[in-house]
Design a protein around this motif. Structure first.
Motif, short mmCIF file in Angstrom:
data_model
loop_
_atom_site.label_atom_id
_atom_site.label_comp_id
_atom_site.label_asym_id
_atom_site.label_seq_id
_atom_site.Cartn_x
_atom_site.Cartn_y
_atom_site.Cartn_z
N ASP A 94 0.82 -1.22 0.00
CA ASP A 94 0.00 0.00 0.00
C ASP A 94 0.85 1.27 0.00
O ASP A 94 0.49 2.26 -0.64
CB ASP A 94 -0.94 0.01 1.22
CG ASP A 94 -1.95 -1.12 1.14
OD1 ASP A 94 -2.23 -1.58 0.02
OD2 ASP A 94 -2.44 -1.55 2.19
N GLN A 97 1.99 1.94 -3.49
CA GLN A 97 0.85 2.50 -4.24
C GLN A 97 0.62 3.97 -3.91
O GLN A 97 0.43 4.81 -4.79
CB GLN A 97 -0.43 1.76 -3.87
CG GLN A 97 -0.64 0.44 -4.55
CD GLN A 97 -2.00 -0.13 -4.17
OE1 GLN A 97 -2.99 0.59 -4.08
NE2 GLN A 97 -2.06 -1.42 -3.94
N ARG B 44 -0.88 -2.78 -9.79
CA ARG B 44 -1.74 -2.16 -8.78
C ARG B 44 -1.39 -0.68 -8.63
O ARG B 44 -2.27 0.17 -8.49
CB ARG B 44 -1.59 -2.87 -7.43
CG ARG B 44 -2.27 -4.21 -7.36
CD ARG B 44 -2.31 -4.78 -5.94
NE ARG B 44 -1.02 -5.21 -5.46
CZ ARG B 44 -0.44 -6.37 -5.77
NH1 ARG B 44 -1.05 -7.21 -6.57
NH2 ARG B 44 0.75 -6.69 -5.29
N ALA B 48 -3.75 2.48 -9.14
CA ALA B 48 -3.89 3.48 -8.07
C ALA B 48 -3.61 4.88 -8.61
O ALA B 48 -4.25 5.85 -8.21
CB ALA B 48 -2.95 3.15 -6.90
N GLU B 60 -8.51 7.66 2.27
CA GLU B 60 -8.07 6.29 2.04
C GLU B 60 -8.19 5.44 3.29
O GLU B 60 -7.69 5.78 4.36
CB GLU B 60 -6.63 6.27 1.52
CG GLU B 60 -6.11 4.87 1.34
CD GLU B 60 -5.41 4.63 0.00
OE1 GLU B 60 -4.54 3.80 -0.04
OE2 GLU B 60 -5.76 5.29 -1.00
N ARG B 122 -12.41 -1.33 -11.38
CA ARG B 122 -11.37 -2.17 -11.96
C ARG B 122 -10.82 -1.42 -13.16
O ARG B 122 -11.46 -0.50 -13.66
CB ARG B 122 -11.96 -3.53 -12.37
CG ARG B 122 -12.57 -4.30 -11.20
CD ARG B 122 -13.22 -5.60 -11.65
NE ARG B 122 -12.34 -6.32 -12.55
CZ ARG B 122 -12.51 -6.45 -13.86
NH1 ARG B 122 -13.56 -5.90 -14.44
NH2 ARG B 122 -11.65 -7.09 -14.59
N SER B 148 -10.50 -1.73 -6.59
CA SER B 148 -10.63 -0.86 -5.42
C SER B 148 -12.11 -0.57 -5.20
O SER B 148 -12.88 -0.52 -6.15
CB SER B 148 -9.87 0.45 -5.68
OG SER B 148 -10.21 1.44 -4.72
N THR B 159 -12.14 5.46 -0.02
CA THR B 159 -11.70 4.43 -0.95
C THR B 159 -10.78 3.44 -0.25
O THR B 159 -10.13 3.77 0.74
CB THR B 159 -10.98 5.06 -2.16
OG1 THR B 159 -10.62 4.04 -3.08
CG2 THR B 159 -9.73 5.79 -1.74
N THR B 160 -10.73 2.21 -0.76
CA THR B 160 -9.77 1.23 -0.27
C THR B 160 -8.51 1.32 -1.13
O THR B 160 -8.57 1.81 -2.24
CB THR B 160 -10.32 -0.21 -0.36
OG1 THR B 160 -10.36 -0.60 -1.74
CG2 THR B 160 -11.69 -0.33 0.26
N PRO B 161 -7.39 0.83 -0.63
CA PRO B 161 -6.24 0.69 -1.53
C PRO B 161 -6.58 -0.31 -2.63
O PRO B 161 -7.58 -1.03 -2.53
CB PRO B 161 -5.14 0.11 -0.63
CG PRO B 161 -5.63 0.21 0.77
CD PRO B 161 -7.12 0.31 0.71
N VAL B 162 -5.78 -0.32 -3.68
CA VAL B 162 -5.98 -1.31 -4.73
C VAL B 162 -5.53 -2.67 -4.21
O VAL B 162 -4.42 -2.82 -3.72
CB VAL B 162 -5.17 -0.94 -5.99
CG1 VAL B 162 -5.33 -2.01 -7.06
CG2 VAL B 162 -5.60 0.42 -6.52
N ILE B 163 -6.44 -3.64 -4.27
CA ILE B 163 -6.09 -4.99 -3.84
C ILE B 163 -6.18 -5.93 -5.03
O ILE B 163 -6.73 -5.58 -6.07
CB ILE B 163 -7.03 -5.51 -2.72
CG1 ILE B 163 -8.48 -5.47 -3.19
CG2 ILE B 163 -6.83 -4.69 -1.45
CD1 ILE B 163 -9.40 -6.32 -2.35
#
Lengths: 240, 165
Positions: A94, A97, B44, B48, B60, B122, B148, B159-163
């Motif tokens: 993270d 990112q 990712r 992001a 975030e 996506r 995300s 928002t969530t981080p990109v997973i």
């Protein structure tokens, strides 16, 4: 921040859409290629710092191709930077990112594109410290009595996943790993980062991590000389 | 950092030679073997960056510390539960194999429980859904890859981080 959000959105939309995905077909092999590339690319005349500058300039002009390439090339370097601060693998993903996202948000305020690489490294280190600090605060909250747990609360996450012994294949590897860990932390970090970059980048990397060691590009530099001294003390006569 | 302890390191002023370069290459190789950058990290990051370029401002969420490998693609999808948190909102998602081959089903819960719009983003698709009054939501047959979640809560979206699904 300079340009409007709409303009940024338009040019960002194409990021990553050209070229093959980093590792869709080759797995971790492509990462190995990237990390070794700096040392085995004799025809390469520009440095990572130069490519960062080109990526930023072209990105501002709405051409994201160089930025996409640069993100793929430099992500392992940011990974190593963040991990060197003691951030867990999970959180480091993270933080890397976030660092790249911050570059997009600040791309119009970077007055000197040549300083982009240093900016990224400094930003990644700060975000990593923040992640470590937050992690410790959470740990202390969970344990309740920080004094009883002072040792675990201040212990850095394991620097490597899994059992190291299995991954250190032979005596030479074990000697190098042990010798590296005898160096001061910032020396270890410097060597790890310059091992992923090009020779002209050494100065900006050492500046980014706050080691005013002069021109490591022109001279071997104290950290590398120290590593060789430790290796010699440990009985390794051939370094290659 | 106090560098004086290194002032008398023999050879510090010697120019970098081929064996120095080879030694650095060994350091890089060893690091890459012991602590490789995770699969798909750059992809990712690129996604992001794309999202960062689209959004004026977001909050975030942070991934709550989970067992190693459970968030990224290392673990079997059936076993993964991920919790994201922020002072304003906590989102928990459970991932399971989707009905269609190669897809993932996302079961989500949010606290505080509220009916909110949730957007799954996506690289090549956006899909919106609504949580129910208990804060639950479901996204079915989501293709694997970077993703995300964006939750429209209050003035600033979360928002969530990109997973990696």
């Amino acid at each position: 921040m300079g340009a409007g959000t709409g303009e940024r959105g338009r040019r960002d939309a194409a990021l990553g859409s050209s070229g093959p995905p980093e590792s869709a077909t080759t797995g971790s092999g492509s990462i190995t290629h990237t990390t070794r590339g700096a040392m085995t690319r004799p025809a390469e005349t520009s440095s990572l710092g130069d490519r960062a500058a080109v990526a930023v300039i072209e990105y501002r002009e709405g051409r994201p191709g160089a930025m996409t390439d640069f993100v793929r090339e430099a992500s392992p370097l940011l990974w190593r930077t963040v991990r060197s601060q003691g951030v867990s693998r999970e959180a480091a993903d993270d933080v890397v990112q976030q660092t790249w996202a911050a570059l997009v948000r600040h791309v119009d305020s970077i007055s000197e594109p040549k300083a982009t690489l240093k900016w990224l490294l400094v930003t990644a280190r700060r975000a990593a410290w923040e992640a470590v600090r937050k992690d410790r605060t959470d740990d202390m909250r969970r344990t309740g009595l920080p004094d009883d747990d002072a040792e675990t609360a201040t212990t850095l996450p394991d620097p490597a996943p899994g059992p190291e012994a299995e991954l250190l294949r032979n005596e030479r590897d074990r000697t190098l790993w042990a010798a590296l860990r005898e160096l001061p932390e910032r020396c270890q970090e410097l060597l790890r980062l310059v091992s992923l970059a090009d020779r002209p980048d050494y100065r900006s990397i050492s500046a980014a991590i706050g080691m005013p060691i002069g021109s490591i590009g022109a001279t071997r530099g104290r950290c590398l000389a120290k590593l060789r001294t430790v290796l010699t003390e440990r009985g390794e006569t051939s370094w290659t | 950092m106090d560098m004086t302890e290194f002032d008398d390191v023999p050879g510090a002023d010697v120019p970098l030679d081929a064996s120095d370069v080879a030694l650095l290459a060994r350091v890089a190789e060893l690091d890459d073997r012991l602590d490789p950058a995770p699969h798909g990290l750059a992809e990712r990051a690129l996604f992001a960056m794309t999202l960062a370029g689209l959004e004026a401002e977001v909050m975030e969420l942070q991934v709550v510390e989970t067992p190693v490998g459970s968030v990224r693609s290392d673990a079997p999808v059936e076993t993964r539960t991920i919790t994201f948190t922020h002072e304003r909102l906590t989102v928990m998602i459970a991932l399971s194999a989707g009905a269609a081959a190669g897809t993932v089903r996302i079961d989500g819960w949010m606290a505080p429980a509220e009916a909110l719009e949730i957007v799954l983003r996506r690289p090549d698709e956006e899909r919106a859904t609504l949580s129910d009054e208990d804060g639950r939501f479901v996204l079915e047959d989501v293709p694997r890859g970077p993703a995300s979640l964006l939750v429209h809560q209050g003035e600033t979206p979360v928002t969530t981080p990109v997973i990696e699904l």
